[in-house]
Every structure is written in structure tokens, then in C-alpha cells.
Design a protein around this motif. Structure first.
Motif, PDB file in Angstrom:
ATOM      1  N   TYR A 136       0.866  -1.164   0.000  1.00  0.00           N
ATOM      2  CA  TYR A 136       0.000   0.000   0.000  1.00  0.00           C
ATOM      3  C   TYR A 136       0.911   1.224   0.000  1.00  0.00           C
ATOM      4  CZ  TYR A 136      -3.397  -3.505   1.211  1.00  0.00           C
ATOM      5  OH  TYR A 136      -4.182  -4.622   1.197  1.00  0.00           O
ATOM      6  N   PHE A 194       1.704   5.534  -0.201  1.00  0.00           N
ATOM      7  CA  PHE A 194       1.217   6.811   0.293  1.00  0.00           C
ATOM      8  C   PHE A 194       2.202   7.920  -0.077  1.00  0.00           C
ATOM      9  CE2 PHE A 194      -1.771   4.791   3.262  1.00  0.00           C
ATOM     10  CZ  PHE A 194      -1.187   3.553   3.438  1.00  0.00           C
ATOM     11  N   TYR A 245       2.992  11.719   1.640  1.00  0.00           N
ATOM     12  CA  TYR A 245       2.733  12.680   2.698  1.00  0.00           C
ATOM     13  C   TYR A 245       3.503  13.965   2.386  1.00  0.00           C
ATOM     14  CZ  TYR A 245       0.780   9.158   5.933  1.00  0.00           C
ATOM     15  OH  TYR A 245       0.000   8.200   6.554  1.00  0.00           O
ATOM     16  N   LEU A 264       2.872  15.615   9.366  1.00  0.00           N
ATOM     17  CA  LEU A 264       2.791  14.978   8.061  1.00  0.00           C
ATOM     18  C   LEU A 264       1.320  14.900   7.645  1.00  0.00           C
ATOM     19  CD1 LEU A 264       5.294  12.091   8.766  1.00  0.00           C
ATOM     20  CD2 LEU A 264       5.655  13.983   7.199  1.00  0.00           C
ATOM     21  N   LEU A 282      -1.428  13.591   4.822  1.00  0.00           N
ATOM     22  CA  LEU A 282      -1.600  12.626   3.749  1.00  0.00           C
ATOM     23  C   LEU A 282      -2.109  13.322   2.495  1.00  0.00           C
ATOM     24  CD1 LEU A 282      -1.583   9.600   2.914  1.00  0.00           C
ATOM     25  CD2 LEU A 282      -3.977   9.523   3.642  1.00  0.00           C
ATOM     26  N   LYS A 301      -3.238   8.114  -1.529  1.00  0.00           N
ATOM     27  CA  LYS A 301      -2.881   6.738  -1.204  1.00  0.00           C
ATOM     28  C   LYS A 301      -3.301   5.825  -2.350  1.00  0.00           C
ATOM     29  CE  LYS A 301      -7.205   6.165   1.326  1.00  0.00           C
ATOM     30  NZ  LYS A 301      -7.696   7.564   1.245  1.00  0.00           N
ATOM     31  N   PHE A 348      -4.183   1.677  -2.879  1.00  0.00           N
ATOM     32  CA  PHE A 348      -4.339   0.340  -2.320  1.00  0.00           C
ATOM     33  C   PHE A 348      -4.464  -0.684  -3.431  1.00  0.00           C
ATOM     34  CE2 PHE A 348      -4.173   2.324   1.469  1.00  0.00           C
ATOM     35  CZ  PHE A 348      -5.331   2.725   2.111  1.00  0.00           C
ATOM     36  N   PHE A 358       7.139  13.077   1.370  1.00  0.00           N
ATOM     37  CA  PHE A 358       7.569  11.736   1.746  1.00  0.00           C
ATOM     38  C   PHE A 358       6.693  10.687   1.075  1.00  0.00           C
ATOM     39  CE2 PHE A 358      10.542  12.842   5.050  1.00  0.00           C
ATOM     40  CZ  PHE A 358      10.089  14.063   5.516  1.00  0.00           C
ATOM     41  N   HIS A 417       3.376   0.387   3.239  1.00  0.00           N
ATOM     42  CA  HIS A 417       3.378  -0.762   4.136  1.00  0.00           C
ATOM     43  C   HIS A 417       2.618  -1.898   3.461  1.00  0.00           C
ATOM     44  CE1 HIS A 417      -0.687  -1.023   5.817  1.00  0.00           C
ATOM     45  NE2 HIS A 417      -0.681   0.224   6.151  1.00  0.00           N
ATOM     46  N   MET A 452       3.374  -0.927  10.240  1.00  0.00           N
ATOM     47  CA  MET A 452       4.339   0.148  10.238  1.00  0.00           C
ATOM     48  C   MET A 452       4.586   0.642   8.824  1.00  0.00           C
ATOM     49  SD  MET A 452       7.933  -1.713  10.893  1.00  0.00           S
ATOM     50  CE  MET A 452       8.619  -2.896   9.777  1.00  0.00           C
ATOM     51  N   LEU A 453       4.696   1.943   8.720  1.00  0.00           N
ATOM     52  CA  LEU A 453       5.025   2.566   7.454  1.00  0.00           C
ATOM     53  C   LEU A 453       6.543   2.569   7.267  1.00  0.00           C
ATOM     54  CD1 LEU A 453       2.648   5.654   7.520  1.00  0.00           C
ATOM     55  CD2 LEU A 453       2.557   3.765   5.894  1.00  0.00           C
ATOM     56  N   PHE A 489       9.278   4.632   5.159  1.00  0.00           N
ATOM     57  CA  PHE A 489       9.363   5.904   4.458  1.00  0.00           C
ATOM     58  C   PHE A 489      10.592   5.990   3.563  1.00  0.00           C
ATOM     59  CE2 PHE A 489       6.153   8.748   6.218  1.00  0.00           C
ATOM     60  CZ  PHE A 489       5.751   8.076   7.362  1.00  0.00           C
ATOM     61  N   GLY A 490      10.441   6.759   2.494  1.00  0.00           N
ATOM     62  CA  GLY A 490      11.595   7.202   1.748  1.00  0.00           C
ATOM     63  C   GLY A 490      12.273   8.340   2.497  1.00  0.00           C
ATOM     64  N   TYR A 494       1.191   5.037  16.985  1.00  0.00           N
ATOM     65  CA  TYR A 494       2.526   4.705  16.479  1.00  0.00           C
ATOM     66  C   TYR A 494       3.516   5.806  16.865  1.00  0.00           C
ATOM     67  CZ  TYR A 494      -0.606   2.213  13.251  1.00  0.00           C
ATOM     68  OH  TYR A 494      -1.600   1.436  12.708  1.00  0.00           O
ATOM     69  N   TYR A 511       7.303   7.201  15.545  1.00  0.00           N
ATOM     70  CA  TYR A 511       8.333   7.178  14.523  1.00  0.00           C
ATOM     71  C   TYR A 511       9.401   8.206  14.910  1.00  0.00           C
ATOM     72  CZ  TYR A 511       4.956   4.873  11.384  1.00  0.00           C
ATOM     73  OH  TYR A 511       4.056   4.000  10.813  1.00  0.00           O
ATOM     74  N   GLU A 561      15.928   8.871   6.979  1.00  0.00           N
ATOM     75  CA  GLU A 561      14.502   8.736   6.732  1.00  0.00           C
ATOM     76  C   GLU A 561      13.740   8.562   8.044  1.00  0.00           C
ATOM     77  OE1 GLU A 561      16.852   6.708   5.818  1.00  0.00           O
ATOM     78  OE2 GLU A 561      16.330   4.625   6.213  1.00  0.00           O
ATOM     79  N   ILE A 562      12.454   8.744   7.970  1.00  0.00           N
ATOM     80  CA  ILE A 562      11.581   8.532   9.123  1.00  0.00           C
ATOM     81  C   ILE A 562      11.489   7.029   9.366  1.00  0.00           C
ATOM     82  CG2 ILE A 562       9.245   8.815  10.037  1.00  0.00           C
ATOM     83  CD1 ILE A 562       8.951  11.193   8.042  1.00  0.00           C
ATOM     84  N   PHE A 566      10.117   3.758  11.877  1.00  0.00           N
ATOM     85  CA  PHE A 566       9.159   3.226  12.830  1.00  0.00           C
ATOM     86  C   PHE A 566       9.843   2.848  14.125  1.00  0.00           C
ATOM     87  CE2 PHE A 566       5.617   0.740  14.299  1.00  0.00           C
ATOM     88  CZ  PHE A 566       6.143  -0.412  14.852  1.00  0.00           C
ATOM     89  N   ASP A 598       3.855  -4.023  18.363  1.00  0.00           N
ATOM     90  CA  ASP A 598       5.114  -4.216  17.652  1.00  0.00           C
ATOM     91  C   ASP A 598       6.083  -3.164  18.164  1.00  0.00           C
ATOM     92  OD1 ASP A 598       6.029  -4.244  14.076  1.00  0.00           O
ATOM     93  OD2 ASP A 598       7.252  -4.397  15.875  1.00  0.00           O
ATOM     94  N   PHE A 617       7.888  11.603  15.829  1.00  0.00           N
ATOM     95  CA  PHE A 617       6.513  11.744  15.354  1.00  0.00           C
ATOM     96  C   PHE A 617       5.621  10.700  16.012  1.00  0.00           C
ATOM     97  CE2 PHE A 617       7.037  14.809  12.031  1.00  0.00           C
ATOM     98  CZ  PHE A 617       8.288  14.598  11.496  1.00  0.00           C
ATOM     99  N   GLN A 657      -2.702   6.545   8.504  1.00  0.00           N
ATOM    100  CA  GLN A 657      -2.181   7.026   9.773  1.00  0.00           C
ATOM    101  C   GLN A 657      -2.147   8.550   9.750  1.00  0.00           C
ATOM    102  OE1 GLN A 657       1.482   5.005  10.855  1.00  0.00           O
ATOM    103  NE2 GLN A 657       0.689   3.041  10.151  1.00  0.00           N
ATOM    104  N   PHE A 715      -0.728  11.933  11.418  1.00  0.00           N
ATOM    105  CA  PHE A 715       0.481  12.287  12.144  1.00  0.00           C
ATOM    106  C   PHE A 715       0.341  13.583  12.926  1.00  0.00           C
ATOM    107  CE2 PHE A 715       3.939   9.436  10.924  1.00  0.00           C
ATOM    108  CZ  PHE A 715       3.289   8.677   9.959  1.00  0.00           C
ATOM    109  N   GLY A 716       1.053  13.633  14.029  1.00  0.00           N
ATOM    110  CA  GLY A 716       1.200  14.863  14.779  1.00  0.00           C
ATOM    111  C   GLY A 716       2.331  15.705  14.209  1.00  0.00           C
TER     112      GLY A 716
END
Lengths: 113, 116
Positions: free
Chosen positions: A32, A34, A36, A44, A46, A49, A51, A90, A94, A100-101, A103-104, B33, B35, B42-43, B45, B56, B91, B105, B107-108
Motif C-alpha cells: 500500500y 502513500f 505525505y 505529516l 496525507l 494513497k 491500495f 515523503f 506498508h 508500520m510505514l 518511508f523514503g 505509532y 516514529y 529517513e523517518i 518506525f 510491535d 513523530f 495514519q 500524524f502529529g
């Protein structure tokens, strides 16, 4: 290992010009995907996306992205950039087995007047 | 609807000190989550809560990091003792569903931690 790559660390475009930000992924199966955006002082947000289904997805703020399985890519595009688009972008992914995502590294976009 | 909030927005501490970061997820979001983005990288997890349980924590770098989520609401991330390499932006994100994998997700704004 699963990974997401954004080859361009910085990009500068003129206001009104078109934009394409590159994103490549390496996953065992189609993840999937995304995009951001992070503006200064903001979290961040969104943009869009993917799917499944239509490989061209539309997002907010006039952005779109195209999923290309053959190239393992999910590039972000905008036909005409506005000064307010200056931010860091970004790409993330996932798989459907985890939450968990990944990221690049991000692409920082600067917009010239 | 309020978004994900994080406190503080910026923290500067000395090596060896303790810092606690707080995250308040969107109301009703069971998934939370953490991060981290270290300078120039990179960001990545750190961990995932479902309600108050750690689902997790494979991304936690070492045992100097302790995350909690009391009562399944807000979460804290404590770093004790802080090291220079802990500097970065932390994050927090939240998402809604606990039944199926949560794809979106929220994010803050992040907490920028500087360890000197």
C-alpha cells in the motif's frame, strides 16, 4: 528487505511549472503506497494513497500519483506548482501484514517565483 | 475534530538527562505509532500500540527508550539516559481500526529533541 527510495533530495521548480517527484519501492508484493507532505511547523499530511484498482490516484491540493508495477514506482505529480507547495514530501509504504510505514528519505521542494 | 497532538514541540536536554515526550492521538483511535527522524535520515518506525498493548516494538533502538500508553489513551515515550544520537524529530501517529490493518495514519507535528 522492504524499502522505499526517493532519489531526489532537493528539487527546485518555478511557480506554475509542472512537478514530478520520484518514488521507488522494493517489496515482496505490491504494498500500500502513500504520499505525505510536511510544511514547516506542521505534521505529516496525507496527500494521497494507493491500495488497488485504478493506477492513477487523485489526491488533495491538485496532486496525483501513478502506480507502475513494472517499474516499482509511485511518482507524485502536479501540473502547475504554487508557491505554497514548497515543503518536504515523503513517499511511504506498508504491506497488508503489518502496520508500520516504511518511508523514503524525503524530497524537499523549493518553488521559485 | 482535534488532530494528533504532541508535547513538547521542542526539547533541548543534556546528554545523560531524561526526557519524556507525550502524544495524544485522535479520539477513538486505538492504534498509536511512534516514529523518529534522525538528522539526514529517513523517518523510521519505533513501535505500535493497539489500545494499551504494545503490538510491535521492533523499531525501538535500545532499552533506553520506554513507551507507555496508559488506559489506551495518550502515550509517552521516555528516553533515559539521553545520548547525542537520540537527537531528531519524534513523530506520533494514530489510526482508527483495530479489526483490520489500518492503512491511514494521521500524524502529529512532531517533537524536535536536541541532546547536547
Amino acid at each position: 528487505a522492504q524499502s522505499v527510495t526517493q532519489p531526489d533530495i532537493h528539487i527546485t521548480v518555478s511557480e506554475g511549472a509542472s512537478l514530478e517527484l520520484r518514488c521507488n519501492y522494493s517489496y515482496g508484493a505490491t504494498p500500500y503506497l502513500f504520499w505525505y507532505v510536511q510544511s514547516p511547523g506542521q505534521g505529516l499530511q496525507l496527500l494521497l494513497k494507493y491500495f488497488s484498482g485504478d493506477t492513477l490516484v487523485q489526491g488533495i491540493k491538485g496532486f496525483e500519483a501513478e502506480f507502475k508495477r513494472s517499474q516499482s514506482s509511485f511518482n507524485l505529480r502536479k501540473p502547475s506548482v504554487h508557491w505554497s507547495d514548497a515543503a518536504e514530501y515523503f513517499c511511504a509504504a506498508h504491506n497488508n501484514a503489518g502496520n508500520m510505514l516504511t518511508f523514503g528519505g524525503g524530497t524537499r521542494l523549493m518553488v521559485k517565483p | 475534530e482535534a488532530g494528533v497532538t504532541q508535547f513538547p514541540s521542542h526539547s533541548v536536554i543534556e546528554k545523560g538527562q531524561t526526557v519524556t515526550l507525550r502524544c495524544d492521538p485522535i479520539s477513538g483511535h486505538d492504534n498509536l505509532y511512534w516514529y523518529r527522524r534522525v538528522m539526514g535520515k529517513e523517518i523510521k518506525f519505533l513501535l505500535h500500540f493497539v489500545k494499551e498493548s504494545k503490538q510491535d516494538e521492533s523499531g525501538m533502538p535500545n532499552n533506553r527508550f520506554l513507551a507507555e500508553r496508559t488506559g489506551g489513551t495518550y502515550s509517552t515515550l521516555k528516553v533515559q539516559p539521553a545520548e547525542l544520537e537520540d537527537s531528531g524529530v519524534y513523530f506520533c501517529a494514530s489510526s482508527h481500526s483495530t479489526v483490520t490493518p489500518s492503512y491511514e495514519q494521521y500524524f502529529g507535528p512532531g517533537t524536535r529533541l536536541t541532546v547536547t
